[in-house]
Motif scaffolding. Structure first.
Motif, short mmCIF file in Angstrom:
data_model
loop_
_atom_site.label_atom_id
_atom_site.label_comp_id
_atom_site.label_asym_id
_atom_site.label_seq_id
_atom_site.Cartn_x
_atom_site.Cartn_y
_atom_site.Cartn_z
N MET A 91 32.24 40.09 48.57
CA MET A 91 32.93 40.59 47.38
C MET A 91 32.13 41.70 46.71
N THR A 92 32.85 42.68 46.19
CA THR A 92 32.21 43.68 45.34
C THR A 92 32.07 43.09 43.93
N LEU A 93 31.34 43.80 43.08
CA LEU A 93 31.24 43.33 41.69
C LEU A 93 32.64 43.27 41.07
N ALA A 94 33.49 44.26 41.41
CA ALA A 94 34.87 44.26 40.92
C ALA A 94 35.62 43.03 41.41
N GLY A 95 35.38 42.63 42.65
CA GLY A 95 36.05 41.46 43.20
C GLY A 95 35.56 40.18 42.52
N ILE A 96 34.26 40.12 42.22
CA ILE A 96 33.72 38.94 41.53
C ILE A 96 34.41 38.75 40.18
N LEU A 97 34.63 39.87 39.47
CA LEU A 97 35.29 39.78 38.17
C LEU A 97 36.79 39.47 38.35
N ALA A 98 37.41 40.12 39.35
CA ALA A 98 38.85 39.92 39.55
C ALA A 98 39.15 38.47 39.90
N LYS A 99 38.31 37.84 40.71
CA LYS A 99 38.52 36.45 41.10
C LYS A 99 37.82 35.47 40.17
N SER A 100 37.08 36.01 39.19
CA SER A 100 36.37 35.19 38.21
C SER A 100 35.45 34.19 38.88
N SER A 101 34.59 34.69 39.77
CA SER A 101 33.66 33.82 40.50
C SER A 101 32.40 33.55 39.67
N ASN A 102 32.15 32.27 39.39
CA ASN A 102 30.92 31.89 38.70
C ASN A 102 29.71 32.16 39.58
N ILE A 103 29.85 31.82 40.86
CA ILE A 103 28.73 31.96 41.78
C ILE A 103 28.33 33.43 41.91
N GLY A 104 29.34 34.30 42.12
CA GLY A 104 29.05 35.72 42.24
C GLY A 104 28.41 36.27 40.97
N THR A 105 28.86 35.83 39.81
CA THR A 105 28.31 36.31 38.55
C THR A 105 26.84 35.92 38.40
N VAL A 106 26.49 34.68 38.78
CA VAL A 106 25.11 34.23 38.67
C VAL A 106 24.21 35.03 39.62
N ILE A 107 24.71 35.28 40.84
CA ILE A 107 23.91 36.05 41.80
C ILE A 107 23.67 37.46 41.27
N ALA A 108 24.70 38.08 40.68
CA ALA A 108 24.54 39.42 40.12
C ALA A 108 23.59 39.40 38.92
N ALA A 109 23.70 38.37 38.07
CA ALA A 109 22.87 38.29 36.87
C ALA A 109 21.40 38.06 37.19
#
Length: 625
Positions: A388-406
């Motif tokens: 997923m791109t950062l845009a995809g993480i937000l579009a799908k509202s992924s908690n996991i992706g957000t934590v990895i980015a943070a």
């Protein structure tokens, strides 16, 4: 012949010498004869001399009394008696100031003052039949019998309030009915009455006046009526005048007047018609979701002016007695809750502004993030590892992706950004009871807390606070303080609030705000996103869903708060709107519960203010790789 001798003349008897009469005995025709006793000084009753002497003695006695009183007044205690004389026969009457109106941005009244009357009593006249009159007034005016009875019997008084702010027609009817029953001593005087012509519209913001205080002054009970009481109430005047025995004013007596100074008008940024519409949509959304309560906020993206601040359930400001007291507040400011995934927009904007990522940065997002310190992190949906791109993480509202980015943030960096967005601080719009929310700091900001805060848990906000944060992205990265007051007005503590003193500050760059906005557009995409029901036909819309567990008394009870925040047109934002529903029991989330309500409200606002579509293509940022 012998000559005849003449006969001798007859001789008169010799006259005796007259005896000398006493001088006092003169003929009555010339001098009145003195009555017996004249020589001894005795007078008969009824004689003029007796009456004269008695009258003279009586006059001397009266003059002696006056002289004694004069000595007492002038010599013994002149100050005390002068004060008593001045107070005797004087009445002091309050001249009520007219309370300032509360109007919406278009001048439509939300709180108004109309002609009314106070009913007053002269206890010197009412005390004789006080029990009967008190019973009559208590029944007709819904007053406390004992309080009225006490006022009707106040000793040495000619003026007491019985009821304040009574509609004029009703007050006259009551007084006329009392006089028809031969009651005396009741009068009416001008006293403006507070009314709320919009009823329940913006009642949670405006508030209302409760029963008058004992002195008859206004008693604000909620909302802006409390917060701006001094600003609105002005200053009562006073009339002092002398009255005669009948209680009527003496025209040439000692009369003085201190004129009333009316309160100031309070103009709000609220749009009454938009507020009404939002309240209808919100009530429908909460009922359809079988929820407990909810909030809707709509504001101007460029100025921070709040056009609608709606809470459900609410009450009718013109009849607050029909609702329970727990509805009198403003939950949109006073009730903290976890914002859930709406907060992810702030995390993403901060990451982009800090130079850590872009909207196209690629991530591998596993189904479970199990290497965190205290517990595994999951997404709301099961999935294998996703690219997923950062845009995809937000579009799908992924908690996991957000934590990895943070994880890319430097230590303390995310908290600094969130503080700049306004979290952890009151908005200061002027309504009382506002919570600052909770933004952990110091030792409370553990790595576990940081993970959860990145996707909207382990912190709390109030709804207006969160609206202001999302609006920062809509406003090109510049935060502007939300306002519900047009111009400048002073709170009772002297604090000045309103659009005239609202502060602006740069939080993230325009580029970071633009990229975040484009990512938020993908949330509404039917294929890539999770909230297609929030779309507004003909307009580009940027938004974000939110779902968070609710903490009750510090413990998660299994219930949720769901929400949707967004703005439109996405490429030239005009309005930012935020919908929150607490404890929906229909199983819906932010997209299915908040999305449709957002769509209706945003569409109405855009049409009402004739905002044209931008006619530009929506964002097509890639969400996967």
């Amino acid at each position: 012949m012998t000559p005849r001798t003449p006969p001798p003349r007859p001789t008169r008897p010799a006259r005796r010498p007259a005896a000398r009469r006493p001088a006092a005995r003169r003929p009555a025709a010339r001098h009145p004869v003195a009555r017996p006793g004249a020589m001894t000084g005795r007078l008969r009753r009824g004689s003029p001399a007796f009456r004269l002497r008695v009258g003279f003695v009586f006059i001397l006695m009266i003059l002696s009394l006056f002289a004694a009183r004069l000595v007492q007044l002038q010599g013994v205690d002149p100050g005390q008696y002068a004060q008593m004389a001045a107070a005797e026969g004087k009445i002091s009457v309050v001249l009520p100031a007219e309370r300032g109106d509360i109007v919406d941005r278009n001048g439509e009244p939300l709180a108004d003052s109309i002609d009314g009357l106070m009913i007053v009593a002269d206890p010197s006249l009412t005390k004789k039949r006080a029990p009967e009159l008190a019973s009559f007034l208590a029944r007709r005016l819904h007053l406390d019998y004992l309080t009225v009875l006490e006022r009707l019997r106040v000793p040495d008084s000619k003026f007491q309030y019985v009821a304040r702010q009574v509609p004029a027609a009703r007050a006259r009817d009551v007084v006329d009915a009392a006089r028809a029953k031969k009651f005396v001593g009741l009068y009416t005087r001008e006293d403006p009455v507070r009314v709320y012509p919009a009823g329940p519209v913006a009642a949670n913001v405006v508030g209302f006046l409760g029963d008058p205080k004992k002195d008859g002054s206004a008693s604000p009970a909620a909302g802006l009526e409390i917060a701006f009481n001094k600003f609105l109430s002005g200053h009562d005047g006073e009339a002092r005048y002398q009255v005669g025995a009948s209680g009527s004013q003496i025209p040439l007596g000692d009369n003085t007047v201190d004129p009333a100074r009316n309160g100031k008008r309070l103009t709000l940024t609220i749009d009454r018609d938009l507020q009404w519409y939002c309240q209808q949509v919100l009530a429908e959304a909460v009922r359809n979701a079988k929820g407990d309560s909810g909030t809707v906020i709509v504001g101007d993206s460029r100025t921070g002016e709040v056009l609608c601040l709606a809470d459900y359930p609410t009450y009718d400001a013109s009849r607050p007695d029909l609702s329970s007291k727990d509805r009198y507040g403003t939950p949109s400011l006073s009730n903290p809750y976890e914002p859930g995934s709406v907060e992810k927009t702030l995390t993403m904007a901060a990451l982009i502004d800090a130079g850590k990522v872009t909207s196209r940065t690629r991530f591998e997002v596993p189904g479970v993030l199990s290497d965190r310190q205290d517990r595994p992190i999951h997404d709301y949906f099961e999935h294998p590892t996703l690219r997923m791109t950062l845009a995809g993480i937000l579009a799908k509202s992924s908690n996991i992706g957000t934590v990895i980015a943070a994880d890319k943030f430097d230590r303390g960096q995310l908290r600094s950004y969130l503080t700049d967005f306004g979290l952890g601080s009151r908005t200061g719009v002027g309504l009382g009871g506002e919570t600052p929310g909770i933004l952990p700091s110091g030792s409370d900001w553990t790595s576990q807390a940081g993970d959860r805060i990145a996707f909207g848990q382990s912190l709390s906000v109030n709804a207006l606070q969160m609206w202001g944060a999302v609006n920062t992205i809509a406003n090109g990265g510049e935060r502007i303080d939300p306002s519900i007051v047009k111009g400048v007005a002073s709170l009772d503590d002297g604090t000045k609030v309103g659009t005239g003193v609202a502060q602006r500050r740069r939080v993230v760059s325009q580029d970071a705000a633009r990229q975040t906005s484009e990512m938020m557009e993908r949330v509404l995409d039917p294929k890539a996103g999770v909230a297609p029901q929030a779309a507004v036909p003909g307009y580009r819309v940027a938004g974000k869903t939110g779902t968070a567990q609710r903490a009750v008394d510090g413990v998660y009870d299994g219930s949720l708060s769901v929400s949707f925040a967004g703005f439109a047109p996405a490429d030239d934002p005009r309005f930012t709107a935020y919908v929150v529903v607490h404890n929906p029991r229909n199983g819906g989330g932010g997209g299915s519960v908040g999305g449709p309500a957002f769509s209706k409200i945003m569409g109405y606002a855009l049409r009402r203010y004739a905002v044209p579509p931008t006619n530009t293509p929506p964002s097509r940022l890639p969400t996967t790789w």
